[in-house]
Scaffold this active site. Structure first.
Site, PDB file in Angstrom:
ATOM      1  N   THR A 111      -1.783   7.297   8.954  1.00 23.91           N
ATOM      2  CA  THR A 111      -2.526   6.045   9.105  1.00 23.91           C
ATOM      3  C   THR A 111      -1.735   5.033   9.918  1.00 23.91           C
ATOM      4  O   THR A 111      -0.493   5.048   9.926  1.00 23.91           O
ATOM      5  CB  THR A 111      -2.815   5.437   7.714  1.00 23.91           C
ATOM      6  N   TYR A 121       0.284   2.056  -0.337  1.00 28.53           N
ATOM      7  CA  TYR A 121      -0.434   3.113   0.379  1.00 28.53           C
ATOM      8  C   TYR A 121       0.287   3.442   1.682  1.00 28.53           C
ATOM      9  O   TYR A 121       0.577   4.613   1.981  1.00 28.53           O
ATOM     10  CB  TYR A 121      -1.869   2.670   0.663  1.00 28.53           C
TER      11      TYR A 121
END
Length: 328
Positions: free
Chosen positions: A117, A141
């Site tokens: 990501t 995250y």
């Protein structure tokens, strides 16, 4: 038929990658707990409901299917939840990849494609963001994805092992045939929420922040069609199968779109403006996140083909209408 293990293959991006793998002659074997994935999204190969932290269960699957490669999507992905439950994210995401890699080593599988990501960059120092930008994630995250990338890098240096980490920017859209699409609960992404705000009279889209240093005051993001992301995963697999070295690659268009431009595009494509209200910024939201996508072109021979904003909204809108009228 050559098989590829796809962890998290019942999820949004993972299911589109399974579709793309099948189109290229592979059999995707989905490994998914269905905690956040959907059984109806597994259409192109078998489903094994095993947690990636279960090494014995994974070993049984690998022995039964004898895959040539692994693609890893499984993990928790909600930024806000990761801030509230950091240990849950670290245990699930980091323990999941380490257990999976132990089994990969046991079976001597080299090609490994990892779903990473742009959150590994944190708040960027500049935009467009190249892969050489410092990695400074600002939430658990993003830290869990950064740690996973580091594990892959260290393993590549120590073993006969090669992996590609694909750093997504903003995935959006749905399969053109309306077979699969985005179905998160809760849904936190802008485009599906903007579409919902067109069709659901009880829902209003929150536009977070109108005072950013952008031309209309709303935040800029790089939206890439999920089918383009899927094709990039097959390109990464091909690259590794032909001897490519481990690397990390951005997946984006290199073009930024503001939140207001997304709202305007929904009105143009769908014929009605999404109900929306202006609210304050979310903590940690940078003004702009746009990829420098040149490495994907040179290393993977990949360029997005479906990531025009109108096409993204058209396919996502078709999926929303289909899913609303006939629940899966």
């Amino acid at each position: 038929m050559e098989r590829v293990i796809v962890t998290g293959g019942a999820g949004y991006v993972g299911s589109h990658v399974c579709r793309e793998l099948a189109g290229h002659g592979y059999e995707p074997v989905t490994v998914d707990t269905l905690e956040n994935g959907h059984r109806w999204a597994v259409r192109w190969g078998p489903l094994e409901t095993v947690d990636t932290r279960d090494e014995d269960g994974l070993s049984r699957i690998f022995a039964a299917y004898r895959p040539i490669a692994v693609m890893h999507f499984a993990g928790y992905t909600q930024v806000g939840e990761s801030v509230r439950r950091p240990l849950t994210y670290y245990r699930n995401n980091i323990e999941g990849i380490t257990a999976l890699l132990s089994v990969v080593q046991q079976f001597g599988i080299e090609p490994f494609v990892f779903s990473s990501t742009a959150a590994v960059y944190g708040v960027p120092d500049k935009t467009p963001i190249p892969e050489t930008h410092p990695l400074k994630p600002i939430n658990p995250y993003g830290v869990s994805k950064y740690a996973s990338e580091r594990i892959l890098s260290d393993l590549s240096a120590a073993e006969t092992f090669r992996a590609v980490s694909l750093r997504y920017f903003n995935a959006a859209g749905a399969s053109p045939e309306g077979e699969i699409g985005e179905a998160h609960d809760p849904e936190t992404h802008l485009i599906p929420n903007a579409i919902r705000a067109v069709y659901d009279p009880d829902f209003t889209l929150d536009v977070f922040g109108t005072d950013f240093d952008t031309h209309d005051g709303t935040a800029v993001r790089d939206y890439v069609h999920v089918c383009d992301l899927a094709s990039a995963h097959v390109a990464a697999l091909t690259y590794l199968l032909h001897g490519g070295e481990s690397c990390a690659v951005n997946l984006g268009t290199g073009h930024g779109t503001t939140v207001q431009e997304v709202v305007d595009a929904c009105a143009r494509v769908l014929g009605r403006e999404p109900r929306n209200r202006r609210v304050g910024r979310r903590a940690g939201d940078p003004p702009a996140l746009v990829a420098e996508p040149g490495l994907a072109r040179t290393v993977l021979n990949w360029q997005p083909q479906m990531s025009d904003l109108s096409k993204i909204i058209e396919t996502a809108g078709g999926w929303y209408r289909s899913a609303s009228s006939s629940p899966n």
